[in-house]
Design a protein around this motif. Sequence first.
Motif, PDB file in Angstrom:
ATOM      1  N   LEU A   1      61.094  77.653 -48.576  1.00 61.45           N
ATOM      2  CA  LEU A   1      62.035  78.773 -48.636  1.00 61.45           C
ATOM      3  C   LEU A   1      61.690  79.709 -49.798  1.00 61.45           C
ATOM      4  O   LEU A   1      61.790  80.936 -49.664  1.00 61.45           O
ATOM      5  N   PHE A   2      61.281  79.130 -50.901  1.00 54.78           N
ATOM      6  CA  PHE A   2      60.865  79.920 -52.064  1.00 54.78           C
ATOM      7  C   PHE A   2      59.687  80.824 -51.687  1.00 54.78           C
ATOM      8  O   PHE A   2      59.697  82.035 -51.947  1.00 54.78           O
ATOM      9  N   LEU A   3      58.673  80.254 -51.040  1.00 56.13           N
ATOM     10  CA  LEU A   3      57.518  81.034 -50.604  1.00 56.13           C
ATOM     11  C   LEU A   3      57.910  82.075 -49.549  1.00 56.13           C
ATOM     12  O   LEU A   3      57.411  83.205 -49.559  1.00 56.13           O
ATOM     13  N   TYR A   4      58.800  81.691 -48.653  1.00 56.99           N
ATOM     14  CA  TYR A   4      59.287  82.600 -47.611  1.00 56.99           C
ATOM     15  C   TYR A   4      59.942  83.832 -48.235  1.00 56.99           C
ATOM     16  O   TYR A   4      59.637  84.968 -47.867  1.00 56.99           O
ATOM     17  N   PHE A   5      60.840  83.610 -49.201  1.00 58.12           N
ATOM     18  CA  PHE A   5      61.537  84.730 -49.823  1.00 58.12           C
ATOM     19  C   PHE A   5      60.593  85.594 -50.673  1.00 58.12           C
ATOM     20  O   PHE A   5      60.707  86.813 -50.688  1.00 58.12           O
TER      21      PHE A   5
ATOM     22  N   PHE B   1      52.991  74.752 -36.767  1.00 55.83           N
ATOM     23  CA  PHE B   1      51.740  74.003 -36.868  1.00 55.83           C
ATOM     24  C   PHE B   1      51.039  74.135 -38.217  1.00 55.83           C
ATOM     25  O   PHE B   1      50.231  73.279 -38.574  1.00 55.83           O
ATOM     26  N   SER B   2      51.349  75.171 -38.981  1.00 57.19           N
ATOM     27  CA  SER B   2      50.708  75.289 -40.297  1.00 57.19           C
ATOM     28  C   SER B   2      51.122  74.148 -41.221  1.00 57.19           C
ATOM     29  O   SER B   2      50.392  73.792 -42.135  1.00 57.19           O
ATOM     30  N   ARG B   3      52.278  73.561 -40.987  1.00 58.37           N
ATOM     31  CA  ARG B   3      52.737  72.425 -41.792  1.00 58.37           C
ATOM     32  C   ARG B   3      51.759  71.260 -41.697  1.00 58.37           C
ATOM     33  O   ARG B   3      51.587  70.488 -42.632  1.00 58.37           O
ATOM     34  N   PHE B   4      51.066  71.127 -40.593  1.00 60.55           N
ATOM     35  CA  PHE B   4      50.173  69.992 -40.369  1.00 60.55           C
ATOM     36  C   PHE B   4      48.725  70.273 -40.797  1.00 60.55           C
ATOM     37  O   PHE B   4      47.876  69.397 -40.683  1.00 60.55           O
ATOM     38  N   LEU B   5      48.447  71.482 -41.286  1.00 61.10           N
ATOM     39  CA  LEU B   5      47.095  71.855 -41.690  1.00 61.10           C
ATOM     40  C   LEU B   5      46.928  71.635 -43.192  1.00 61.10           C
ATOM     41  O   LEU B   5      47.574  72.306 -43.997  1.00 61.10           O
ATOM     42  N   VAL B   6      46.054  70.732 -43.538  1.00 60.39           N
ATOM     43  CA  VAL B   6      45.816  70.409 -44.939  1.00 60.39           C
ATOM     44  C   VAL B   6      45.361  71.669 -45.674  1.00 60.39           C
ATOM     45  O   VAL B   6      44.492  72.401 -45.201  1.00 60.39           O
TER      46      VAL B   6
ATOM     47  N   PHE C   1      51.055  76.572 -46.580  1.00 60.41           N
ATOM     48  CA  PHE C   1      51.823  77.702 -47.091  1.00 60.41           C
ATOM     49  C   PHE C   1      51.747  78.918 -46.163  1.00 60.41           C
ATOM     50  O   PHE C   1      52.479  79.885 -46.351  1.00 60.41           O
ATOM     51  N   LEU C   2      50.849  78.890 -45.160  1.00 56.82           N
ATOM     52  CA  LEU C   2      50.717  80.031 -44.258  1.00 56.82           C
ATOM     53  C   LEU C   2      51.983  80.271 -43.440  1.00 56.82           C
ATOM     54  O   LEU C   2      52.344  81.421 -43.185  1.00 56.82           O
TER      55      LEU C   2
END
Length: 183
Positions: free
Chosen positions: A70-74, A112-117, A121-122
């Motif tokens: 959420l921090f990165l999103y904002f 799917f970016s959550r699963f990419l080592v 953060f993408l």
Amino acid sequence: LKMSVTENIVATVGVLTYARVFGLSLIANIFVPFPEEIVILIIGYLAGAGHIDPFMIVPVIIAGLLISDLFLYFLSRHNNKLITFFYKKLFAKNLDGRKDWMQTHIDKVIFFSRFLVQLRFLGPFFAGQNKVPLRKFITLELAALVIYVPLLVWAGGYFQNRIESIVNGVGMVRNIILAAASI
């Protein structure tokens, strides 16, 4: 009581409180070169060794990762200069021609970016850049985290059993060699 090598390592590392695990989850997700996967696997290892309750630790990790996302999103949503700088340095050349595809498939990118080592953060970055509604972002992020975190914690616990048997096996082989050498 004599502790095995594995028990000694776990006793040294296993002083993590739930607050520290939460903090590690925040830090591991925000700092790109810091491998969050390794942190979660180690926590899973400790859970497998019985030092942390896996059913209590999974929601703590999920909360830490979600808050940092959420921090990165904002930051991305409000065009933070630091985030924009890193994007331009690392990804602009490779992704500029694919912006239409990214906008069309933003849900998949977030999930799917959550699963990419090293690319986790993408999802928050592009969600913020594309002004994805907060509720939608949280829903997609939580859906990925509910799969991702338990899987890594389980893997750490699973390998805990294997690592302990390997370490104990090495110790037994060492004792046999010492016994044979002394005979």
